[in-house]
Design a protein around this motif. Structure first.
Motif, short mmCIF file in Angstrom:
data_model
loop_
_atom_site.label_atom_id
_atom_site.label_comp_id
_atom_site.label_asym_id
_atom_site.label_seq_id
_atom_site.Cartn_x
_atom_site.Cartn_y
_atom_site.Cartn_z
N ARG A 9 0.82 -1.23 0.00
CA ARG A 9 0.00 0.00 0.00
C ARG A 9 0.85 1.27 0.00
N GLN A 10 2.19 1.10 0.10
CA GLN A 10 3.12 2.23 0.23
C GLN A 10 2.68 3.15 1.37
N ASP A 11 2.30 2.53 2.47
CA ASP A 11 1.79 3.28 3.62
C ASP A 11 2.90 3.43 4.66
N TYR A 12 3.76 4.42 4.45
CA TYR A 12 4.90 4.60 5.36
C TYR A 12 4.44 4.98 6.76
N GLU A 13 3.46 5.87 6.87
CA GLU A 13 3.07 6.37 8.18
C GLU A 13 2.53 5.25 9.07
N GLN A 14 1.74 4.35 8.50
CA GLN A 14 1.24 3.23 9.28
C GLN A 14 2.37 2.30 9.69
N PHE A 15 3.33 2.11 8.77
CA PHE A 15 4.49 1.28 9.12
C PHE A 15 5.28 1.93 10.25
N PHE A 16 5.48 3.24 10.18
CA PHE A 16 6.22 3.95 11.22
C PHE A 16 5.57 3.75 12.59
N VAL A 17 4.25 3.89 12.66
CA VAL A 17 3.54 3.75 13.93
C VAL A 17 3.71 2.32 14.48
N ARG A 18 3.52 1.33 13.61
CA ARG A 18 3.59 -0.06 14.07
C ARG A 18 5.01 -0.44 14.47
N GLU A 19 5.99 -0.08 13.67
CA GLU A 19 7.36 -0.46 13.96
C GLU A 19 7.88 0.25 15.21
N MET A 20 7.51 1.52 15.39
CA MET A 20 7.94 2.24 16.59
C MET A 20 7.36 1.60 17.85
N HIS A 21 6.15 1.09 17.76
CA HIS A 21 5.54 0.40 18.90
C HIS A 21 6.36 -0.84 19.27
N LEU A 22 6.78 -1.60 18.25
CA LEU A 22 7.58 -2.80 18.50
C LEU A 22 8.96 -2.44 19.05
N ARG A 23 9.57 -1.37 18.52
CA ARG A 23 10.88 -0.95 19.01
C ARG A 23 10.78 -0.50 20.47
N HIS A 24 9.68 0.15 20.83
CA HIS A 24 9.50 0.63 22.20
C HIS A 24 9.38 -0.56 23.16
N ARG A 25 8.62 -1.57 22.75
CA ARG A 25 8.45 -2.76 23.59
C ARG A 25 9.77 -3.51 23.76
N GLY A 26 10.62 -3.49 22.74
CA GLY A 26 11.87 -4.25 22.80
C GLY A 26 13.07 -3.44 23.25
N ASN A 27 12.85 -2.17 23.61
CA ASN A 27 13.95 -1.30 24.05
C ASN A 27 15.04 -1.18 22.99
N TYR A 28 14.61 -0.92 21.75
CA TYR A 28 15.55 -0.78 20.64
C TYR A 28 15.60 0.67 20.17
N PRO A 29 16.65 1.03 19.39
CA PRO A 29 16.67 2.35 18.77
C PRO A 29 15.40 2.55 17.94
N PRO A 30 14.86 3.78 17.88
CA PRO A 30 15.45 5.04 18.37
C PRO A 30 15.13 5.37 19.84
N TYR A 31 14.51 4.45 20.57
CA TYR A 31 14.21 4.72 21.98
C TYR A 31 15.44 4.57 22.85
N TYR A 32 16.39 3.79 22.40
CA TYR A 32 17.64 3.58 23.13
C TYR A 32 18.82 3.85 22.19
N PHE A 33 19.92 4.34 22.76
CA PHE A 33 21.19 4.33 22.04
C PHE A 33 21.78 2.93 22.17
N ALA A 34 22.75 2.64 21.31
CA ALA A 34 23.39 1.32 21.38
C ALA A 34 24.85 1.44 21.01
N VAL A 35 25.63 0.52 21.54
CA VAL A 35 27.04 0.39 21.17
C VAL A 35 27.37 -1.09 21.12
N LYS A 36 28.11 -1.48 20.09
CA LYS A 36 28.50 -2.89 19.93
C LYS A 36 30.01 -3.01 20.04
#
Length: 614
Positions: free
Chosen positions: A495-522
């Protein structure tokens, strides 16, 4: 004492030869070069110089890195959204404001014209412009469009240049003779003294991150240079990285939208084919019925198609059907890849190469089979299914030689081929008016990786490659083949629906403590002896535990995703954090210690904000 008659005759012959070429001016960088240009021998040139018939002088001549001439273009009429974007960026340039802009526009929305007109304004202010593109494969078309607008003012920097060409371009930039610089990642360090605007096209691309020392992200360096030179930075993409989109949400970046295609053409119609259903009704093939029908239709209509596959080579690996043995690299924990053009098995990590086995090295069976799919194998199947189709294959193997990217794209643009088959390098930036079909042969490749960005990269890639279809007046069609048709990344890319993807993916990143909610170093430790690497990484963990707060999250230590590469064993540690004031000091101390230990072979690498945890 006069010379002999024969010597006098030779002198007259040489004089006549020199006289014959005096009316034809030429340039040469050496006596040999002059000889080739004039067909005079080296001795004749030296005789002419000694007798005063010729003079030798030095002049600096730049090597020309461009493969072909371009057609001059003029600025296009902007639509209201484009004009709003250009006005905002130009205002920041005029006011010397280091404003970061996120230019978010659907594929074909005219982002490049926005770039060109902001560059024109920058040059009118007496300043210079820098434009970054993510890959060398994009450089020919982008450079062609920029040169068409700004001519000899344009310099180019990328890894495909010879050392001499890179040296000459660097000097042109440093001397201010080139006012527009276009290049890949390392061009962000170009010696531009009077920057007026920086453009980072396809800012979401992982190729902007340097994966070995010095580890940097070109986007971050561009933002730093924007602040240093007091000039705006334009981050352009149809599918911005979640980090950039989140910063725009928090108004750290000014967001500029281009929601429609510049020519008002509709986005291509996208269909998703479930390959599990295909296999129930047909023999195993790289092409579904829907995609093959669409390809035949384009051939009949004289239109062109793009086919994208996320692999190069012929097959992924070689396996014995009797004992299950898989041929692996002797230096790395990875299987070797079959390459039919060179009739060899190659390691894509260390470069090891060996002949294709005809007997199993383990049980001596002849039941050796090739598994997986590569661009060479797909090309062979295409020739079998569509013998009349002219196919150009574009991957790492066919683009090794200098100028190969531009040559292949030029051939395709000139309709010398019906189908362009390639890897990810054909997914972005290409603009061919007669391409009306895009086929994605294996949309699932990235989804199977243990990487927190897997869904984001899949969505971005599918959206970008879909945008190559129907960019002119002819309607476009996209066929996506997948074994995961219901995955949200694939459905939202359809559907080329970037905004919906952004909302869904940000929710998953927040639950998993991943960037952009956290910084990271490897942190990665490697050594030729596995026990040395394992001991070192555990010592680092103990050292950091005294520095980190309880809020920091430590993942590992674990062996690397590929535990051994080029005879070295790898262990890694990932730290996720929000605020750790002492961390950078502790990491700097670790690097200082690592420099002393490197003499014994132990290597420690620190990657801030890595693109992947693998």
């Amino acid at each position: 004492m006069t010379g002999s008659p024969s010597e006098s005759k030779k002198g007259r012959v040489k004089a006549r030869a020199v006289a014959d070429v005096l009316d034809r001016p030429f340039e040469a960088s050496s006596t040999n070069g002059a000889g080739k240009a004039t067909r005079l021998s080296a001795s004749t040139i030296k005789t002419g110089e000694a007798n005063g018939w010729l003079s030798r002088s030095q002049a600096e001549v730049y090597r020309d890195p461009f493969q072909s001439a371009v057609t001059t273009t003029k600025a296009l009429q902007l639509n209201p959204d484009q004009q709003t974007a250009v006005d905002a960026i130009n205002q920041a340039t005029d006011d010397q404001q280091s404003t970061p802009f996120l230019l978010q526009g659907v594929t074909g929305s005219g982002k490049t014209e926005v770039y060109l007109q902001t560059i024109a304004n920058t040059l009118a202010q007496g300043k210079q412009a820098l434009m970054l593109v993510p890959e060398i494969s994009l450089t020919p078309q982008i450079v062609g469009r920029v040169r068409g607008r700004f001519g000899r003012q344009v310099a180019v920097l990328h890894s495909g240049l010879s050392a001499g060409e890179r040296f000459d371009e660097w000097r042109r930039i440093s001397r201010g003779e080139a006012r527009v610089v276009v290049g890949a990642r390392s061009a962000v360090f170009a010696p531009i003294k009077n920057l007026g605007v920086i453009i980072v096209d396809e800012e979401h691309e992982a190729s902007y991150k340097q994966e070995d020392n010095p580890r940097y992200h070109a986007r971050d360096v561009a933002l730093w240079r924007g602040r240093y030179h007091h000039c705006p930075v334009v981050l352009g993409s149809a599918t911005p990285s979640l980090e950039s989109r989140a910063r725009a949400q928090k108004q750290r970046y000014q967001r500029l939208l281009l929601p429609t295609r510049a020519n008002q053409q509709a986005l291509p119609e996208v269909s998703v084919v479930d390959m599990t259903e295909e296999l129930k009704h047909h023999k195993e093939s790289n092409f579904s019925t829907a995609l093959m029908t669409a390809l035949k239709d384009r051939l009949e209509r004289g239109e062109q198609s793009l086919l994208m596959l996320n692999r190069r080579g012929f097959s992924s690996f070689v396996m014995c059907r009797d004992c299950g043995f898989v041929l692996t690299c002797p230096n790395c924990d990875i299987s070797l890849t079959l390459h039919m053009d060179t009739k060899t098995m190659k390691c894509h990590y260390c470069g090891h190469e060996e002949p294709i086995p005809h007997r199993c090295p383990n049980c001596k069976s002849r039941h050796i089979r090739y598994y997986g799919t590569g661009t060479q194998k797909v090309e062979a199947e295409l020739h079998e299914l569509l013998p009349e189709a002219r196919v150009i294959r574009m991957d790492v193997d066919t683009t090794r030689r200098k100028g190969a990217h531009e040559r292949l794209l030029k051939q395709f643009g000139a309709h010398q081929a019906d189908i362009l088959l390639g890897t990810q390098m054909i997914a972005k930036g290409l603009d061919f008016p007669d391409v009306t079909l895009v086929g994605v042969l294996n949309a699932d490749t990235a989804l199977g990786l243990p990487d927190f960005r897997a869904s984001e990269r899949t969505f971005q890639l599918l959206t970008q490659v879909s945008g190559r279809a129907g960019r002119a007046k002819k309607a476009g069609e996209v066929v996506i083949q997948t074994y995961n048709p219901d995955h949200y990344a694939i459905q939202l890319a359809k559907r080329q629906d970037y905004e919906q993807f952004f909302v869904r993916e940000m929710h998953l990143r927040h639950r998993g403590n991943y960037p952009p909610y956290y910084f990271a170093v490897k942190l990665t430790v490697s050594d030729e002896t596995e026990s040395v690497a394992a001991t070192a990484i555990h010592q680092i963990v103990q050292q950091l535990q005294t520095t980190l707060s309880p809020n920091a999250i430590m993942l590992g230590p674990t062996p690397g995703a590929i535990a051994r590469i080029n005879k070295r064993y790898y262990y890694q540690l990932v730290i996720k954090y929000k605020q750790e004031p002492q961390l950078q000091t502790a990491l700097f101390k670790l690097l200082s210690q690592a420099q002393r230990k490197s003499r014994s072979g132990l290597q420690i690498a620190i990657d801030n904000n890595p693109m992947s945890f693998m």
